[in-house]
Design a protein around this motif. Structure first.
Motif, PDB file in Angstrom:
ATOM      1  N   GLU A 231       3.804   3.934 -17.277  1.00  0.00           N
ATOM      2  CA  GLU A 231       4.795   4.653 -15.691  1.00  0.00           C
ATOM      3  C   GLU A 231       4.910   3.753 -14.853  1.00  0.00           C
ATOM      4  O   GLU A 231       5.286   3.746 -14.214  1.00  0.00           O
ATOM      5  N   ARG A 232       4.335   2.199 -15.590  1.00  0.00           N
ATOM      6  CA  ARG A 232       4.417   1.099 -14.159  1.00  0.00           C
ATOM      7  C   ARG A 232       3.859   0.522 -12.830  1.00  0.00           C
ATOM      8  O   ARG A 232       4.158   0.907 -11.819  1.00  0.00           O
ATOM      9  N   ILE A 233       2.417   2.098 -12.934  1.00  0.00           N
ATOM     10  CA  ILE A 233       1.131   1.566 -11.688  1.00  0.00           C
ATOM     11  C   ILE A 233       0.800   1.373 -11.930  1.00  0.00           C
ATOM     12  O   ILE A 233       0.163   1.311 -13.067  1.00  0.00           O
ATOM     13  N   VAL A 234       0.516   0.632 -10.827  1.00  0.00           N
ATOM     14  CA  VAL A 234      -1.121  -0.079 -10.792  1.00  0.00           C
ATOM     15  C   VAL A 234      -2.258   0.661  -9.827  1.00  0.00           C
ATOM     16  O   VAL A 234      -1.555   0.818  -8.385  1.00  0.00           O
ATOM     17  N   PHE A 235      -3.345   0.884 -10.353  1.00  0.00           N
ATOM     18  CA  PHE A 235      -4.407   1.639  -8.762  1.00  0.00           C
ATOM     19  C   PHE A 235      -5.127   0.398  -8.571  1.00  0.00           C
ATOM     20  O   PHE A 235      -5.713  -0.304  -9.746  1.00  0.00           O
ATOM     21  N   THR A 236      -5.175  -0.351  -7.462  1.00  0.00           N
ATOM     22  CA  THR A 236      -5.392  -1.923  -7.422  1.00  0.00           C
ATOM     23  C   THR A 236      -7.158  -1.466  -6.592  1.00  0.00           C
ATOM     24  O   THR A 236      -7.825  -2.666  -6.515  1.00  0.00           O
ATOM     25  N   GLY A 237      -7.800  -0.346  -6.542  1.00  0.00           N
ATOM     26  CA  GLY A 237      -8.896  -0.650  -4.992  1.00  0.00           C
ATOM     27  C   GLY A 237      -9.047  -1.312  -4.450  1.00  0.00           C
ATOM     28  O   GLY A 237      -7.711  -0.866  -3.323  1.00  0.00           O
ATOM     29  N   ASP A 238      -9.417  -2.216  -3.697  1.00  0.00           N
ATOM     30  CA  ASP A 238      -9.386  -2.857  -2.333  1.00  0.00           C
ATOM     31  C   ASP A 238      -9.217  -4.522  -3.476  1.00  0.00           C
ATOM     32  O   ASP A 238      -9.831  -5.215  -1.959  1.00  0.00           O
ATOM     33  N   LEU A 239      -8.638  -5.155  -4.362  1.00  0.00           N
ATOM     34  CA  LEU A 239      -8.129  -5.862  -4.500  1.00  0.00           C
ATOM     35  C   LEU A 239      -6.902  -6.416  -4.153  1.00  0.00           C
ATOM     36  O   LEU A 239      -6.848  -7.457  -3.860  1.00  0.00           O
ATOM     37  N   MET A 240      -6.617  -5.165  -4.428  1.00  0.00           N
ATOM     38  CA  MET A 240      -5.156  -6.034  -2.831  1.00  0.00           C
ATOM     39  C   MET A 240      -4.803  -4.159  -2.359  1.00  0.00           C
ATOM     40  O   MET A 240      -4.844  -3.565  -3.258  1.00  0.00           O
ATOM     41  N   LEU A 241      -4.415  -5.225  -1.164  1.00  0.00           N
ATOM     42  CA  LEU A 241      -4.372  -3.208  -0.400  1.00  0.00           C
ATOM     43  C   LEU A 241      -2.643  -3.572   0.586  1.00  0.00           C
ATOM     44  O   LEU A 241      -2.664  -4.858   1.073  1.00  0.00           O
ATOM     45  N   PRO A 242      -2.537  -3.208   1.639  1.00  0.00           N
ATOM     46  CA  PRO A 242      -1.456  -3.248   1.833  1.00  0.00           C
ATOM     47  C   PRO A 242      -1.401  -4.369   3.342  1.00  0.00           C
ATOM     48  O   PRO A 242      -1.335  -4.599   3.701  1.00  0.00           O
ATOM     49  N   MET A 243      -3.063  -3.983   3.679  1.00  0.00           N
ATOM     50  CA  MET A 243      -3.342  -4.267   5.059  1.00  0.00           C
ATOM     51  C   MET A 243      -4.556  -5.556   4.513  1.00  0.00           C
ATOM     52  O   MET A 243      -5.081  -5.585   3.337  1.00  0.00           O
ATOM     53  N   LEU A 244      -4.910  -6.586   5.264  1.00  0.00           N
ATOM     54  CA  LEU A 244      -6.035  -6.897   5.247  1.00  0.00           C
ATOM     55  C   LEU A 244      -7.790  -6.657   4.425  1.00  0.00           C
ATOM     56  O   LEU A 244      -7.698  -4.826   4.921  1.00  0.00           O
ATOM     57  N   ALA A 245      -8.221  -6.895   3.136  1.00  0.00           N
ATOM     58  CA  ALA A 245      -8.996  -6.292   2.586  1.00  0.00           C
ATOM     59  C   ALA A 245     -10.394  -6.924   2.977  1.00  0.00           C
ATOM     60  O   ALA A 245     -10.420  -8.211   3.569  1.00  0.00           O
ATOM     61  N   TYR A 246     -11.473  -6.677   3.037  1.00  0.00           N
ATOM     62  CA  TYR A 246     -12.998  -7.396   3.176  1.00  0.00           C
ATOM     63  C   TYR A 246     -12.964  -8.225   2.498  1.00  0.00           C
ATOM     64  O   TYR A 246     -12.897  -8.018   1.183  1.00  0.00           O
ATOM     65  N   GLY A 247     -14.300  -9.339   3.447  1.00  0.00           N
ATOM     66  CA  GLY A 247     -14.341 -10.538   2.209  1.00  0.00           C
ATOM     67  C   GLY A 247     -15.822 -10.550   2.551  1.00  0.00           C
ATOM     68  O   GLY A 247     -15.933 -11.498   1.619  1.00  0.00           O
ATOM     69  N   GLY A 248     -16.610  -9.487   2.760  1.00  0.00           N
ATOM     70  CA  GLY A 248     -17.886  -9.999   3.262  1.00  0.00           C
ATOM     71  C   GLY A 248     -18.812  -9.746   1.512  1.00  0.00           C
ATOM     72  O   GLY A 248     -20.063 -10.175   1.447  1.00  0.00           O
TER      73      GLY A 248
END
Ligand code: ZN
Length: 347
Positions: A231-248
């Motif tokens: 399907e050429r789809i990837v679900f990335t969780g929070d590893l890659m978001l359209p916005m800045l991801a939390y780095g804590g």
């Protein structure tokens, strides 16, 4: 971490515009329940978002196969997960056989406990280790949860002075949702995966191939992405978001290379753990540039002898605002900088 506030319509539009499918397959459907919207992004593959009637705090993925179904991420509380399971029954009669956790964070894994014993929970071994630890007391969950009463108080203050009836109704609704969420949080019993993996696991369900891949450390020490090669789809969780991801809880110095490996996967669409689907790999490159800049600046300030809190006031990442308009030097950002100090000290 923030709940997506985009309307169902905006998401449907985003999904529709992403899918350059042949005409015969072009009618992607959306199933909406009281609590969730299921946007079909490929045959039997649904991007799942909350409608706002219950606080879910993260997106999920539902993959319906020939004989069974798979869910990815369980939301933030047992109540949110129960609503998800109930809603899935409106989409498919097939039994959910596996739940995948993309990572251990509360907003993706604290619904785990309501899944019955016959459903295996799959996650990285790091995710199991963390969920067996004191995650509720750790900075990430404690900070986000601890901030909610203050947010409710703020909304109550706004409500008192709001005169527009529609805005008043919205505020009242959101206050109710958050108050119910505070109650639901008390029920959380962190529950670890029952099956763990390290680098890669592939599920073959009916005719479908589902790859679970740990591309390296980044957002946490054990993020996995769910890749559907056909399907050429990837679900990335929070590893890659359209916005800045939390780095804590991140490994900012390794995240860049991990994302390089993400870019090498043959996908057309990223379904993120928060926010809308997107297709532009350029946004991954933009995020890599941000991470490199952040790391380099923090390293330099630390070398100059500044404490983490002193460094926070000196960092200048405004050059990335064009790509990430939400960039701010707020409390969440501060947690990310303090985390980098810890990672440097551990090297
Ligand atoms: Zn998250």
């Amino acid at each position: 971490m923030n709940p997506s506030t985009l309307s169902k319509f905006a998401i449907a539009l985003a999904v529709a515009s992403l899918l350059a499918l042949p005409t015969a397959q072009a009618q992607s459907k959306t199933v909406t329940t009281d609590t969730h919207s299921f946007h079909e992004v490929a045959d039997g593959v649904y991007f799942v978002v909350g409608t706002g009637s219950i606080f879910v705090q993260s997106n999920s993925l539902l993959i319906v196969n020939e004989d069974d179904a798979i869910l990815v991420d369980s939301h933030v509380t047992p109540d949110a997960a129960k609503a998800l399971i109930k809603s899935v029954k409106k989409v498919t009669k097939k039994p959910v056989r596996y739940l995948v956790n993309t990572h251990y964070h509360f907003d993706h894994a604290h619904g785990n406990q309501v899944f019955p014993d016959n459903i295996e929970i799959i996650g990285h071994e790091y995710t199991r280790e963390r969920l067996l630890g004191n995650v509720l007391e750790q900075t990430t969950a404690a900070t986000f949860t601890g901030g909610i009463p203050g947010q409710i108080k703020g909304m109550r203050g706004k409500l008192a002075s709001e005169t527009d009836p529609a805005k008043k109704a919205d505020l009242e609704r959101e206050i109710n949702v958050q108050e119910a969420h505070v109650k639901a949080l008390k029920e959380v019993i962190p529950t670890p995966p029952t099956m763990t993996m390290r680098d890669k696991m592939t599920l073959f369900r009916g005719g479908r191939e589902i790859q679970l891949i740990h591309l390296g450390r980044g957002h946490t020490g054990g993020d996995i992405v769910v890749f559907l090669p056909e399907e050429r789809i990837v679900f990335t969780g929070d590893l890659m978001l359209p916005m800045l991801a939390y780095g804590g809880d991140g490994f900012v110095n390794e995240w860049d290379e991990t994302l390089e490996r993400l870019k090498s996967l043959p996908f057309d669409v990223i379904l993120p753990g928060h926010g809308d689907p997107f297709t532009d790999k350029g946004q991954i490159t933009n995020f890599q540039a941000y991470l490199r800049d952040l790391w380099a600046q923090v390293v330099e300030l630390k070398e100059q002898g500044l404490t983490a809190d002193e460094a926070i006031g000196k960092l200048d990442l405004d050059a990335h605002k064009e790509n990430f308009p939400g960039l701010s030097y707020n409390g969440i950002f501060e947690l990310g900088v303090r985390r980098i100090y810890k990672v440097i000290d551990a090297q």
